[in-house]
Design a protein around this motif. Structure first.
Motif, PDB file in Angstrom:
ATOM      1  N   MET A   1       0.765  -1.360   0.083  1.00 26.44           N
ATOM      2  CA  MET A   1       0.190   0.038  -0.100  1.00 26.44           C
ATOM      3  C   MET A   1       1.038   1.441  -0.008  1.00 26.44           C
ATOM      4  SD  MET A   1      -3.394  -0.541   2.345  1.00 26.44           S
ATOM      5  CE  MET A   1      -2.440  -0.435   3.950  1.00 26.44           C
ATOM      6  N   THR A   2       0.453   2.366  -0.653  1.00 30.38           N
ATOM      7  CA  THR A   2       0.810   3.741  -0.776  1.00 30.38           C
ATOM      8  C   THR A   2       0.909   4.454   0.900  1.00 30.38           C
ATOM      9  OG1 THR A   2      -0.913   4.821  -1.122  1.00 30.38           O
ATOM     10  CG2 THR A   2       0.337   3.970  -2.874  1.00 30.38           C
ATOM     11  N   SER A   3       1.527   5.083   1.217  1.00 29.33           N
ATOM     12  CA  SER A   3       1.858   5.786   2.489  1.00 29.33           C
ATOM     13  C   SER A   3       0.206   6.257   2.978  1.00 29.33           C
ATOM     14  CB  SER A   3       2.789   6.914   2.661  1.00 29.33           C
ATOM     15  OG  SER A   3       2.541   8.047   1.767  1.00 29.33           O
ATOM     16  N   LYS A   4      -0.269   6.954   1.781  1.00 30.61           N
ATOM     17  CA  LYS A   4      -1.711   7.618   2.152  1.00 30.61           C
ATOM     18  C   LYS A   4      -2.652   6.357   2.356  1.00 30.61           C
ATOM     19  CE  LYS A   4      -1.064  11.980  -0.597  1.00 30.61           C
ATOM     20  NZ  LYS A   4      -1.502  13.070  -1.549  1.00 30.61           N
ATOM     21  N   ALA A   5      -2.469   5.434   1.349  1.00 32.57           N
ATOM     22  CA  ALA A   5      -3.663   4.220   1.334  1.00 32.57           C
ATOM     23  C   ALA A   5      -3.408   3.743   2.912  1.00 32.57           C
ATOM     24  CB  ALA A   5      -3.293   3.227   0.404  1.00 32.57           C
ATOM     25  N   THR A   6      -2.139   3.566   3.661  1.00 29.16           N
ATOM     26  CA  THR A   6      -1.935   2.950   4.792  1.00 29.16           C
ATOM     27  C   THR A   6      -2.589   3.791   5.891  1.00 29.16           C
ATOM     28  OG1 THR A   6       0.170   2.063   4.060  1.00 29.16           O
ATOM     29  CG2 THR A   6      -0.128   2.303   6.529  1.00 29.16           C
ATOM     30  N   GLU A   7      -2.294   5.077   5.619  1.00 31.74           N
ATOM     31  CA  GLU A   7      -3.007   6.041   6.757  1.00 31.74           C
ATOM     32  C   GLU A   7      -4.401   5.939   6.591  1.00 31.74           C
ATOM     33  OE1 GLU A   7      -3.045  10.983   7.450  1.00 31.74           O
ATOM     34  OE2 GLU A   7      -1.753  10.222   6.010  1.00 31.74           O
ATOM     35  N   LEU A   8      -5.121   5.849   5.499  1.00 30.17           N
ATOM     36  CA  LEU A   8      -6.413   5.832   5.333  1.00 30.17           C
ATOM     37  C   LEU A   8      -7.082   4.557   5.997  1.00 30.17           C
ATOM     38  CD1 LEU A   8      -9.454   6.705   3.962  1.00 30.17           C
ATOM     39  CD2 LEU A   8      -8.566   5.674   2.185  1.00 30.17           C
ATOM     40  N   PHE A   9      -6.381   3.401   5.752  1.00 27.72           N
ATOM     41  CA  PHE A   9      -6.813   2.159   6.447  1.00 27.72           C
ATOM     42  C   PHE A   9      -6.682   2.377   7.866  1.00 27.72           C
ATOM     43  CE2 PHE A   9      -5.414  -1.893   8.201  1.00 27.72           C
ATOM     44  CZ  PHE A   9      -6.261  -2.787   7.626  1.00 27.72           C
ATOM     45  N   LYS A  10      -5.700   2.882   8.494  1.00 31.57           N
ATOM     46  CA  LYS A  10      -5.607   2.778   9.868  1.00 31.57           C
ATOM     47  C   LYS A  10      -6.885   3.708  10.670  1.00 31.57           C
ATOM     48  CE  LYS A  10      -0.418   2.525  10.363  1.00 31.57           C
ATOM     49  NZ  LYS A  10       0.791   3.400  10.657  1.00 31.57           N
ATOM     50  N   LEU A  11      -7.424   4.772   9.598  1.00 31.11           N
ATOM     51  CA  LEU A  11      -8.440   5.408  10.060  1.00 31.11           C
ATOM     52  C   LEU A  11      -9.754   4.683  10.095  1.00 31.11           C
ATOM     53  CD1 LEU A  11      -7.717   8.947   8.394  1.00 31.11           C
ATOM     54  CD2 LEU A  11      -7.683   8.457  10.877  1.00 31.11           C
ATOM     55  N   LEU A  12      -9.819   3.928   9.157  1.00 32.94           N
ATOM     56  CA  LEU A  12     -11.301   3.253   8.758  1.00 32.94           C
ATOM     57  C   LEU A  12     -11.247   1.840   9.492  1.00 32.94           C
ATOM     58  CD1 LEU A  12     -11.697   3.891   4.856  1.00 32.94           C
ATOM     59  CD2 LEU A  12     -12.777   5.051   6.939  1.00 32.94           C
ATOM     60  N   PHE A  13     -10.208   1.070   9.609  1.00 33.79           N
ATOM     61  CA  PHE A  13     -10.489  -0.415   9.914  1.00 33.79           C
ATOM     62  C   PHE A  13      -9.555  -0.744  11.186  1.00 33.79           C
ATOM     63  CE2 PHE A  13     -10.878   0.031   5.214  1.00 33.79           C
ATOM     64  CZ  PHE A  13     -12.166  -0.467   5.078  1.00 33.79           C
ATOM     65  N   LYS A  14     -10.112  -1.887  11.948  1.00 32.20           N
ATOM     66  CA  LYS A  14      -9.416  -2.131  12.946  1.00 32.20           C
ATOM     67  C   LYS A  14      -8.786  -3.705  12.585  1.00 32.20           C
ATOM     68  CE  LYS A  14     -12.420  -0.009  16.371  1.00 32.20           C
ATOM     69  NZ  LYS A  14     -13.392  -0.077  17.452  1.00 32.20           N
ATOM     70  N   PRO A  15      -7.345  -3.838  12.244  1.00 30.93           N
ATOM     71  CA  PRO A  15      -7.033  -5.084  11.709  1.00 30.93           C
ATOM     72  C   PRO A  15      -7.354  -6.197  12.547  1.00 30.93           C
ATOM     73  CG  PRO A  15      -5.142  -3.369  11.708  1.00 30.93           C
ATOM     74  CD  PRO A  15      -6.488  -2.923  12.283  1.00 30.93           C
ATOM     75  N   SER A  16      -7.204  -6.080  14.020  1.00 31.37           N
ATOM     76  CA  SER A  16      -7.664  -7.211  14.832  1.00 31.37           C
ATOM     77  C   SER A  16      -8.949  -7.841  14.672  1.00 31.37           C
ATOM     78  CB  SER A  16      -7.343  -6.759  16.146  1.00 31.37           C
ATOM     79  OG  SER A  16      -8.567  -5.615  16.386  1.00 31.37           O
ATOM     80  N   GLU A  17      -9.900  -6.938  13.950  1.00 32.68           N
ATOM     81  CA  GLU A  17     -11.444  -7.476  13.557  1.00 32.68           C
ATOM     82  C   GLU A  17     -11.454  -8.148  12.199  1.00 32.68           C
ATOM     83  OE1 GLU A  17     -14.003  -4.354  14.539  1.00 32.68           O
ATOM     84  OE2 GLU A  17     -13.229  -4.138  16.741  1.00 32.68           O
ATOM     85  N   LEU A  18     -10.336  -8.118  11.595  1.00 34.07           N
ATOM     86  CA  LEU A  18     -10.597  -8.343  10.145  1.00 34.07           C
ATOM     87  C   LEU A  18      -9.941  -9.893   9.803  1.00 34.07           C
ATOM     88  CD1 LEU A  18      -9.440  -5.167   8.321  1.00 34.07           C
ATOM     89  CD2 LEU A  18     -11.667  -5.978   8.872  1.00 34.07           C
ATOM     90  N   THR A  19     -10.617 -10.712   9.145  1.00 33.22           N
ATOM     91  CA  THR A  19      -9.845 -12.062   8.807  1.00 33.22           C
ATOM     92  C   THR A  19      -8.786 -11.656   7.755  1.00 33.22           C
ATOM     93  OG1 THR A  19     -11.527 -12.280   6.958  1.00 33.22           O
ATOM     94  CG2 THR A  19     -12.305 -13.131   9.191  1.00 33.22           C
ATOM     95  N   GLY A  20      -8.299 -12.744   7.404  1.00 30.70           N
ATOM     96  CA  GLY A  20      -7.035 -12.656   6.250  1.00 30.70           C
ATOM     97  C   GLY A  20      -7.700 -11.944   4.999  1.00 30.70           C
ATOM     98  N   GLY A  21      -8.726 -12.847   4.540  1.00 32.68           N
ATOM     99  CA  GLY A  21      -9.433 -12.370   3.236  1.00 32.68           C
ATOM    100  C   GLY A  21      -9.777 -10.898   3.254  1.00 32.68           C
ATOM    101  N   GLN A  22     -10.441 -10.481   4.539  1.00 26.77           N
ATOM    102  CA  GLN A  22     -10.940  -9.177   4.544  1.00 26.77           C
ATOM    103  C   GLN A  22      -9.807  -8.307   4.614  1.00 26.77           C
ATOM    104  OE1 GLN A  22     -13.390  -9.366   8.143  1.00 26.77           O
ATOM    105  NE2 GLN A  22     -15.218  -8.698   6.887  1.00 26.77           N
ATOM    106  N   LEU A  23      -8.728  -8.348   5.100  1.00 25.43           N
ATOM    107  CA  LEU A  23      -7.705  -7.544   5.398  1.00 25.43           C
ATOM    108  C   LEU A  23      -7.146  -7.184   3.768  1.00 25.43           C
ATOM    109  CD1 LEU A  23      -5.646  -6.313   7.447  1.00 25.43           C
ATOM    110  CD2 LEU A  23      -4.170  -8.206   7.144  1.00 25.43           C
ATOM    111  N   GLU A  24      -6.899  -7.970   2.982  1.00 19.97           N
ATOM    112  CA  GLU A  24      -6.338  -7.926   1.958  1.00 19.97           C
ATOM    113  C   GLU A  24      -7.231  -7.092   1.039  1.00 19.97           C
ATOM    114  OE1 GLU A  24      -5.589 -11.398   0.049  1.00 19.97           O
ATOM    115  OE2 GLU A  24      -3.827 -12.164   1.721  1.00 19.97           O
ATOM    116  N   LYS A  25      -8.706  -7.210   1.094  1.00 18.98           N
ATOM    117  CA  LYS A  25      -9.667  -6.538   0.254  1.00 18.98           C
ATOM    118  C   LYS A  25      -9.736  -5.096   0.996  1.00 18.98           C
ATOM    119  CE  LYS A  25     -12.677 -10.641  -0.399  1.00 18.98           C
ATOM    120  NZ  LYS A  25     -13.987 -11.296  -0.311  1.00 18.98           N
TER     121      LYS A  25
END
Length: 714
Positions: A1-25
């Motif tokens: 992911m780009t740095s901006k995409a990584t920052e957006l991901f952190k704002l929207l999602f909680k990685p601990s609540e995502l399955t492996g497939g969900q995380l990639e999507k």
């Protein structure tokens, strides 16, 4: 992911609540949304801004992903096939639905009436195959309003008016308070800037400060109730600017005379606890006696119950407190006393749609859990469809309606003269079943008349009983000689189609209790008898030897009175009566119709009253059977002749009709004239006695390219 995409991901999602497939999507969706922000602007609102709004509502990860992918800038690069492949079918359907609503342009029409706006709101809800799509659409509108200050004044006016008339009421109806207040306040800010500014200045603090004040009052109340071991749910909200202005207008009072700018609601289990809580509150704070209302002892006319009191809370500020039981709350929010009805007027509401909305509101009330949105990802049910005229006026029709129903709804003469229709800009058959959101243009001739085929239920031209009545009315106005001539033509055509030259008109006239042939022909010409009824009656007389019946004692259910000829399958205790209109006789094909207070009335399946039932009335049809089962009759063979213009898939479509009607094909011959591009088919069929040959022929003749179908031998 780009740095901006990584920052957006952190704002929207909680990685601990995502399955492996969900995380990639989720990561891929963030990349695509960030990419959209760098492309030439095709859409003012960015999906990133919308996703950030939705994250505050605890929307589930799948909805946030679909929102990110719905950006108008990348629609041409990431189509449905791409999204299905990389994100799955359900996400692709969500994205398609969001994009469709974002591109829906038929919202604006000058001088729309209140009825038209209500139909438009209902249409948008009925078009929403997944309620999350509407929630996303509302968030898109919030994002649009936040950027509206950079637009031209005329655009601001248009968007703000549209929001206030369409989208804010939808958010209110669905019970999404966070989106509702922002839609109302932002649109009010652009429509009435001076009044907005005046009220904002008169409020003693900003919204965040008022919310903090409410939270402090709630904490005091919790401590107070816990000290007395009273279990309760407590919620609160500061009144927003638009709501304050509306109340000032309604009560004709200045802002300093409104006592519910800050409001708290307390829910308990019993009426006794309501009064215990009231006593505790009044002993803790002073209250304004003139503002006290006990709607539990004296409910409002619509059944609304609650206790309302206004206290002088911390810092001497007024706070309205409502106390009610959970049952009272359910009635107030989802029953006939529902708050949104009184806010919007509550007239002309689709009952099925209203029931669906109530279910959604109850689930959204517990939206702290993101999984709740998956539970409500179902289509809102509606008893109607909502279609548009070429001028974007919205017409309400019953489910199953056709362009002909639409034409007759607009005007009787337009229906009579209808010869074709365009649906969404393309010419379609008059038997096409319309769906919500379709734009329909009627192609008509002046001084035209209806076709008798429109009254044949097998052909599917009309779904509305009122439209059928108008068609029959037209034929009734023709003179007797015209109707006799036309009816005789229809009769002879059915005789030829069914290869029934041995069946005489006098026999059919007696079957329908007409004195002579001319009366029969006139009834056919007027549309009082349609082709389906006529064909069934002719077929009954083709093989009279098969109409022999004998009792089958083993098939008679127990506990049926001796004088009861017909029973309801699965509910033999229900009372049945033979309908006087069609006078069914033992052995006839029959259906039951559940009446109000008179049990089940048994009709012939081809009774005009049954054929003319509306879509809603058809829900009251149930299965019935004669008390003694019909003796088994052997199948017979019939030769079917079909003339058609050749095309790919013709034989397949014919076979499909036979399969649907449960008819067995014994032999088939097909002769094709390559020069003329025509086909002659000869099919030998194995036909069971209950099969109606007229219905078979009607279905065959509805197949594309088929010119005619007839029975050549029985």
């Amino acid at each position: 992911m780009t740095s901006k995409a990584t920052e957006l991901f952190k704002l929207l999602f909680k990685p601990s609540e995502l399955t492996g497939g969900q995380l990639e999507k989720c990561q891929l969706a963030c990349n695509i949304a960030v990419e959209a922000m760098g492309l030439p602007e095709k859409s003012i609102v960015r999906s990133v801004d919308v996703a950030l709004i939705l994250s505050e509502l605890n929307m589930d990860a799948d909805t946030l992903v679909a929102t990110l992918l719905s950006d108008g800038n990348v629609a041409e690069f990431y189509d449905k096939e791409y999204i299905e492949k990389h994100f799955g079918d359900s996400t692709a359907e969500l994205v398609e639905g969001i994009r469709y609503l974002n591109q829906f342009k038929e919202l604006d029409s000058p001088n729309k009436s209140d009825i038209q706006y209500e139909r438009l709101r209902q249409m948008l809800l009925a078009m929403t195959t997944d309620i999350r799509i509407m929630v996303v659409k509302l968030a898109y509108r919030v994002a649009r309003l936040r950027q509206l200050k950079f637009e031209e004044p005329s655009v601001r006016q248009q968007i703000a008016e549209q929001t206030q008339l369409i989208f804010a009421p939808l958010a209110n109806r669905l019970g999404i308070a966070q989106l509702k207040w922002e839609l109302e306040d932002l649109s009010f800010r652009f429509l009435e800037p001076d009044q907005y500014r005046e009220i904002a200045q008169q409020l003693d603090s900003n919204r965040l400060g008022r919310e903090a004040y409410i939270d402090s009052v709630i904490e005091i109340l919790k401590t107070l109730l816990e000290s007395q071991n009273i279990e309760a749910k407590i919620t609160g909200r500061p009144k927003h600017i638009y709501s304050i202005w509306k109340k000032m207008q309604r009560k004709k009072q200045p802002i300093d005379e409104l006592f519910d700018l800050r409001a708290v609601r307390i829910y308990v289990d019993s009426v006794k606890q309501c009064y215990e809580v009231l006593g505790l509150i009044h002993s803790h704070w002073s209250y304004i006696k003139e503002e006290f209302d006990d709607y539990i002892t004296s409910p409002k006319d619509n059944g609304y119950q609650s206790i309302h009191t206004v206290i002088l809370g911390p810092e001497g500020k007024t706070v309205e407190i409502q106390i009610r039981t959970f049952d009272m709350h359910r009635h107030a929010e989802y029953g006939v006393a529902a708050h949104w009805r009184y806010k919007e007027g509550g007239k002309n509401i689709d009952k099925n749609l209203e029931k669906s909305i109530a279910n959604v509101r109850q689930l959204l009330e517990n939206a702290d859990d993101p999984e709740v949105f998956k539970e409500i990802s179902t289509e809102l049910q509606s008893q109607h469809i909502y279609v548009l005229t070429p001028q974007n006026e919205i017409m309400t029709l019953r489910q199953g309606s056709t362009p002909l129903d639409f034409a007759y709804t607009i005007h009787t003469e337009l229906g009579h003269g209808c010869r074709g229709a365009k649906i969404n800009g393309r010419i379609q058959p008059l038997t096409t079943v319309l769906k919500t959101g379709d734009k329909v243009e009627v192609l008509s001739v002046k001084n035209g008349g209806p076709s008798r085929n429109w009254l044949n239920p097998n052909l599917g031209y009309l779904n509305s009983s009122s439209a059928r009545t108008k068609v029959k009315g037209w034929f009734n106005k023709q003179n007797r000689a015209q109707n006799i001539q036309a009816g005789e033509g229809v009769f002879n055509r059915e005789i030829r189609r069914l290869h029934a030259t041995t069946v005489k008109a006098q026999v059919i006239a007696r079957r329908f209790k007409y004195e002579n042939e001319d009366d029969l022909y006139e009834a056919i010409g007027k549309g009082q008898l349609n082709e389906r009824q006529l064909a069934n009656a002719i077929q009954e007389n083709l093989k009279p030897e098969q109409k022999s019946y004998r009792p089958k004692g083993l098939h008679k259910p127990e506990n049926i009175p001796e004088d009861q000829q017909v029973y309801v399958v699965g509910a033999t205790q229900l009372k049945t009566n033979l309908a006087p209109c069609c006078q069914p006789e033992k052995g006839d094909d029959i259906v039951g119709y559940v009446t109000r207070g008179r049990g089940v009335t048994v009709h012939r399946s081809d009774c005009p009253n049954i054929l003319n039932l509306t879509h809603e009335e058809l829900q009251r049809i149930i299965e019935v059977s004669w008390s003694y089962a019909e003796a088994e009759a052997e199948c017979y063979t019939a030769d079917l002749s079909i003339t058609a213009f050749d095309r790919k898939g013709l034989l397949r479509d014919v076979m499909s009709v036979l399969t649907d009607l449960d008819i067995n094909l014994i032999t088939s011959e097909t002769h094709t004239d390559s020069a003329e591009r025509t086909v002659e088919m000869k099919l030998t069929l194995e036909v069971e006695p209950q099969i109606h040959l007229g219905e078979l022929l009607d279905h065959i003749e509805r197949i594309q390219n088929v010119e005619s179908a007839s029975i050549s031998k029985i």
